[in-house]
Design an enzyme around this catalytic site. Structure first.
Site, PDB file in Angstrom:
ATOM      1  N   GLU A 129      -8.597  -8.265  10.227  1.00  0.00           N
ATOM      2  CA  GLU A 129      -9.415  -7.793  11.136  1.00  0.00           C
ATOM      3  C   GLU A 129      -9.022  -8.426  12.848  1.00  0.00           C
ATOM      4  O   GLU A 129      -8.502  -7.540  13.669  1.00  0.00           O
ATOM      5  CB  GLU A 129     -10.830  -7.532  11.105  1.00  0.00           C
ATOM      6  CG  GLU A 129     -11.911  -6.901  12.298  1.00  0.00           C
ATOM      7  CD  GLU A 129     -12.060  -5.853  12.013  1.00  0.00           C
ATOM      8  OE1 GLU A 129     -11.265  -4.913  11.738  1.00  0.00           O
ATOM      9  OE2 GLU A 129     -13.218  -4.912  12.463  1.00  0.00           O
ATOM     10  N   THR A 182     -10.053  -1.498  20.444  1.00  0.00           N
ATOM     11  CA  THR A 182     -10.776  -2.397  20.096  1.00  0.00           C
ATOM     12  C   THR A 182     -10.482  -3.748  21.266  1.00  0.00           C
ATOM     13  O   THR A 182     -11.304  -4.254  22.197  1.00  0.00           O
ATOM     14  CB  THR A 182     -10.785  -2.907  18.613  1.00  0.00           C
ATOM     15  OG1 THR A 182     -11.153  -1.708  18.242  1.00  0.00           O
ATOM     16  CG2 THR A 182     -12.029  -3.673  19.148  1.00  0.00           C
TER      17      THR A 182
END
Lengths: 307, 307
Positions: A129, A182
């Protein structure tokens, strides 16, 4: 050669007020990952279906980086082939990178005979991630792994709490056709927040938990308001204000951005309301022919073997 | 002449992480207020027992200012005499001003035939509370009014949520003999907080609610940590760090400042643990002969008529 096929659900990070802390697994937007042992002693991405933007290089792909972190920890030199079917495009705000990372570590853990629990697998998933967000956070990988609604109570030591989701909670989701990365979205946020806003957020966080526990969909809706990221990120999303107004007018009890967007979710009491809200959102994005719409409930199982 | 005698419990504001949002009513430190109609058409303080520092001037006292706000709203010109017995000194951190304010408005509401609900009475109580803190907040008056654990989800419009408290939650409280004025303590806090700290606080707020709902006293204890006020206010309290360490060593699951202090509370599972923790705290404050100690549970009734 041993092989396994797993499914990891998509998720909504933040869920409005719970910035970097709350996550909700969805019964849409998940990844399917097939992993098979190979005899070359290395990880190899065979195919990625559904998103051409994702790298096939094993040393850079979220799935294989997370899987490699697990293999390194156990000291395994085994090689594996990966075939990934994306349920949602990267950069949607629906936990695309989180479900890829959890699928990767869950599959390898299965093939190695389950040396780790799901809770232990989170740290390996977080290595993957980090490639997407350049930060360690669990607001997508925790719900994707466990299902339901999750709370990262503490990052250090890691403590994840889980919460049941009301049966009549439906989400109407719209993803307009723009991509928000992101890590770029994170950089737009400052390093501080006004104390008055923090206090407002404290109340909403408590309200959202109370709403989940008491099956109070209007309270959940009132509580998804956010003063950390939404005021800034909403400006990156075409027609955010119109979409919110349309959703609330159509009966939704609350509306906000999923993760860092551009997907948005409306909190709905029952399926009929979610259908009405979706109709209203389609009117807002009528000119955006690539917008996607989902009517969904929580995924309650999390990452799992399929077939 | 009509008269009434009411009791309003003391309370812990903030409860650590829930700055200006959480409150917990206590079965100690409450005020007893006797109110009797008079025929002079004005409010008059007959006596205040237990705290010589509190003004007897009706236009400046929290009780009578709150009562007058209610009387003004209904357009009453009636006069009343007030006799207040303080359960705890002003400036303790145990909701002294909050319970005086709620007692005042509750008593007058009774004498007028209950024109208002408890929820409606909060706004009048807040007029009194403002004298003490120069801000409108409900973290003491809401628990004092309703009992139990309260959440100010929103100030505008005002929304108070209530939560049951675990039966085996005990608090060991120590109040060292220093006075901290709420409004001065507030002014020491900045207007912003680091986003990273806010995120940590979000997790603790969610954790505290989960702990209350699941009767998980260790989780409640872990979650009462606060990064808004405690790092600053703890420096105003003699031996805060030693007291915290002593309480945790004696078994408490958590420890923090009650409101703006100087009282402190330890989260304890069962009465025996609270007694052990109190012993440990007495050792820390052995030279402070004026320190007070309380072993308490939640008050679950809130402000009420007695006798």
């Amino acid at each position: 050669m041993k092989k396994v096929k797993v499914y990891a659900p998509g998720s909504i990070g933040n869920v409005g007020c719970g910035f970097d802390v709350f996550g909700l697994a969805l019964n849409v937007a998940g990844d399917i990952l097939e992993v098979e042992e190979n005899n070359i002693g290395a990880l190899r991405i065979i195919d990625i279906i559904g998103d051409d933007s994702i790298t096939r290089k094993a040393e850079k792909n979220i799935v294989t980086v997370a899987a490699q972190a697990l293999l390194n920890e156990v000291g395994s030199k085994q090689g594996f082939d990966f075939t990934l079917t994306k349920g949602v495009l990267a950069g949607s705000g629906l936990g695309s990178s989180g479900c890829s990372a959890t699928a990767g570590v869950f599959a390898i853990n299965e093939l190695l005979g389950q040396p780790y629990s799901k809770m232990e697998l989170l740290k390996f998933a977080s290595v993957g991630e980090q490639i997407a967000s350049h930060q360690v956070h669990y607001d997508n990988i925790a719900p994707s792994m466990f299902g339901g609604f999750t709370i990262t109570r503490s990052n250090n030591p890691l403590e994840i709490l889980q919460l049941a989701v009301p049966d009549n909670l439906y989400l109407a989701i719209v993803r307009p056709n723009v991509i928000i990365k992101t890590n770029e979205a994170k950089q737009m946020l400052g390093n501080t927040m006004p104390l008055a806003n923090a206090i407002t957020q404290f109340g909403n966080i408590a309200g959202l938990i109370m709403g989940m526990q008491n099956n109070d969909i209007p309270l959940i809706g009132r509580s998804v308001e956010d003063l950390v990221a939404t005021p800034i990120r909403s400006k990156l999303i075409p027609k955010f204000d119109e979409a919110k107004e349309a959703a609330l007018s159509a009966g939704a009890t609350g509306f906000n951005i999923a993760g860092s967007g551009p997907a948005m979710f409306a909190i709905c009491q029952g399926k009929a309301m979610a259908e009405n809200v979706t109709k209203a959102l389609k009117q807002v994005y009528i000119a955006d022919h690539a917008a996607n719409y989902y009517i969904t409930q929580a995924d309650v199982k999390g990452t799992r073997i399929i077939d």
